[in-house]
Write an enzyme that holds these catalytic residues in place. Structure first.
Site, short mmCIF file in Angstrom:
data_model
loop_
_atom_site.label_atom_id
_atom_site.label_comp_id
_atom_site.label_asym_id
_atom_site.label_seq_id
_atom_site.Cartn_x
_atom_site.Cartn_y
_atom_site.Cartn_z
N HIS A 1 0.83 -1.21 0.00
CA HIS A 1 0.00 0.00 0.00
C HIS A 1 0.87 1.26 0.00
O HIS A 1 0.44 2.32 -0.40
CB HIS A 1 -0.90 0.03 1.23
CG HIS A 1 -1.79 -1.17 1.34
ND1 HIS A 1 -2.76 -1.45 0.40
CD2 HIS A 1 -1.83 -2.16 2.24
CE1 HIS A 1 -3.37 -2.57 0.74
NE2 HIS A 1 -2.83 -3.03 1.84
N HIS B 1 3.57 10.60 6.42
CA HIS B 1 2.75 10.52 7.62
C HIS B 1 3.58 9.85 8.72
O HIS B 1 3.98 8.70 8.57
CB HIS B 1 1.47 9.71 7.36
CG HIS B 1 0.44 10.47 6.58
ND1 HIS B 1 -0.62 9.87 5.94
CD2 HIS B 1 0.31 11.81 6.36
CE1 HIS B 1 -1.36 10.81 5.35
NE2 HIS B 1 -0.82 11.99 5.59
N THR C 1 -6.32 7.07 7.21
CA THR C 1 -6.76 7.23 5.82
C THR C 1 -6.74 5.91 5.06
O THR C 1 -6.91 5.87 3.85
CB THR C 1 -5.88 8.26 5.06
OG1 THR C 1 -4.55 7.73 4.97
CG2 THR C 1 -5.85 9.59 5.77
N THR C 2 -6.50 4.83 5.79
CA THR C 2 -6.56 3.49 5.20
C THR C 2 -7.49 2.64 6.06
O THR C 2 -7.71 2.96 7.23
CB THR C 2 -5.16 2.84 5.18
OG1 THR C 2 -4.63 2.83 6.51
CG2 THR C 2 -4.21 3.61 4.27
#
Ligand code: ZN
Length: 479
Positions: free
Chosen positions: A318, A362, A429-430
């Site tokens: 990811h 992040h 955000t995942t």
């Protein structure tokens, strides 16, 4: 001689059934996928399934085909497999060449290879629901196929399927799709549970082996060769599954932890992939957001206490993720958060007054009570970034293989000179998109070179979740 029902089913189904492609590995050149909808029990203890390699535009030009599909037969008990057939397809999914592989013996599935990941996915124990699903699809597909071209052949298949169900066929369970001598697994009744490997979780997935494009694929000649299906077996497991499907009204259910940034498993459907991902759709304080209309106040300075440390780096499918040594933390609003990991998104997920940025780091922190604080460092293209270069120098060659280079870094080197920031409450955000995350977005972007950006975008051309509604959330901004 009896038609090999599963082979017919799988071929028929593959021609028209909705495929369910699971990406098992990917890089800039190709994507390796498994069609979960094609997984069918074959003879005792084995299963068949389609996999494919989809090439990038550049690779497709070199090899003269867009994708190659392989029908594989997996012996779930002996941890081996055989390729039954390979089909080369053009851009518009036209069959360019079809090779039936007459292997003489099955190949052992080596741990940590792509084959191993296929094997684990295919051979994991099928639930009753899965069996019903597969059988229902097969029956529906055959019924549909009857109305399409080659009606007589397909009618014959349906008749055969009905006969399979009507019969008690365990004693005839033999042969295999590969039709290779010595390839059959020991006989077994459908009721006997074969010894199946434990399913590996995503975190445990071993790295894939380098993909080898079959040399024959380089052959530019386009040969269309029709291969009649071999026919010599009945299939008790499939018959049982078809019977189960007929007595079942269980609606189709699909649980899928394999989320992605595009296609069926993309952000718009994350919530449907797993009940635990429901917040991705139902949450009201989701991230990322377009940060605007912040309340300008004197926010306290974030106290950074980052220490130089060795690190581990992984391409987790990811993003590229860095795990940093313990002992680094930041403090803000009366809490101290330990730095847990850092990862990147391209383009940046958050926007500021509608402006987007090339990339974002992040830095995920967690306090002693498990509360999360994520510090976002935005990137714009400019000067080369020494810390990013060190990270990129140590990029792992394979997905899901964590690499621990003998290099130490100081994560504080990533921070911009000015530490003014936006703060708001949001989410991961995942998936599972958990809320209650304190977001600290540094206002001043840092720079990386176009070349450095290009390196990341070759891994992840787009791994950014779309902007979520701010829904009137309070956003504070340092003056
Ligand atoms: Zn992130």
């Amino acid at each position: 001689m009896r038609p090999l029902l599963s082979a017919l089913l799988i071929c028929l189904c593959h021609a028209a059934c909705a495929a369910d492609w699971l990406t098992v590995a990917s890089d800039a050149q190709r994507r390796v996928e498994l069609d979960r909808a094609s997984i069918l029990p074959s003879d005792a203890g084995s299963k068949v399934a389609w996999g494919r390699i989809v090439l990038s535009d550049e690779q497709a030009k070199i090899y003269g085909y867009r994708s190659v599909r392989a029908l594989n037969r997996y012996d779930c008990r002996s941890h081996s497999f055989m390729i039954v057939k390979r089909v080369y397809l053009s851009d518009d999914e036209r069959t360019m060449r079809e090779d039936r592989i007459d292997a003489t013996s099955p190949s052992a599935v080596k741990t940590g290879t792509i084959d191993d990941r296929f094997f684990n996915e295919v051979c994991k124990p099928a639930s009753a629901t899965d069996l019903r699903k597969v059988a229902k699809q097969a029956v529906e597909q055959m019924a549909r196929a009857e109305l399409e071209d080659k009606p007589s052949l397909r009618r014959a298949n349906i008749r055969l399927a009905k006969e399979e169900v009507a019969e008690k066929p365990a004693s005839e369970a033999k042969g295999s799709l590969s039709a290779a001598p010595g390839a059959s697994s020991p006989r077994n009744s459908a009721e006997e549970a074969p010894a199946l490997p434990r399913r590996v979780t995503r975190e445990e997935i071993p790295p894939p082996a380098p993909l080898v494009v079959p040399p024959r694929a380089r052959d530019p000649a386009i040969i269309r060769r029709s291969t009649p299906s071999r026919t010599n077996s009945v299939n008790p497991a499939l018959a049982a599954a078809i019977a189960a499907a007929r007595s079942s009204t269980t609606p189709h259910s699909s649980h899928d932890l394999h989320w992605s940034y595009e296609g069926e498993n993309g952000p718009a459907n994350w919530d449907k992939l797993d009940p635990q991902f429901a917040t991705c759709a139902r949450g009201t304080r989701q991230s990322p957001i377009d940060i605007r209309d912040g309340i300008k106040v004197d926010q306290e300075a974030i106290q950074f206490d980052y220490k130089p440390s060795m690190f581990r780096i992984v391409d987790n499918g990811h993003t590229i993720q860095i795990t940093y040594g313990q002992g680094s933390r930041l403090s803000v609003m009366g809490r101290s958060y330990d730095l847990v990991q850092m990862h990147f998104h391209h383009p940046a997920e958050e926007r500021i007054d509608g402006k987007s940025f090339e990339m974002v780091a992040h830095l995920v922190h967690r306090d002693s009570e498990g509360r999360l604080a994520v510090l976002a460092v935005l990137f714009e293209v400019g000067a080369s970034n020494p810390l990013i270069q060190t990270l990129w120098n140590n990029l792992p060659l394979e997905k899901n293989e964590e690499y621990a280079p003998r290099v130490s870094i100081q994560i504080a080197d990533l921070l911009p000179e000015k530490r003014a920031y936006f703060s708001y409450m949001g989410s991961l955000t995942t998936p599972p998109c958990s809320e209650g995350v304190l977001w600290l977005v540094l206002k001043q972007p840092v720079q990386l070179s176009a070349e450095q950006l290009n390196v990341f975008s070759r891994f992840y051309p787009n791994n950014a979740r779309p902007i979520q509604p701010a829904s009137g959330r309070v956003i504070k901004e340092s003056r």
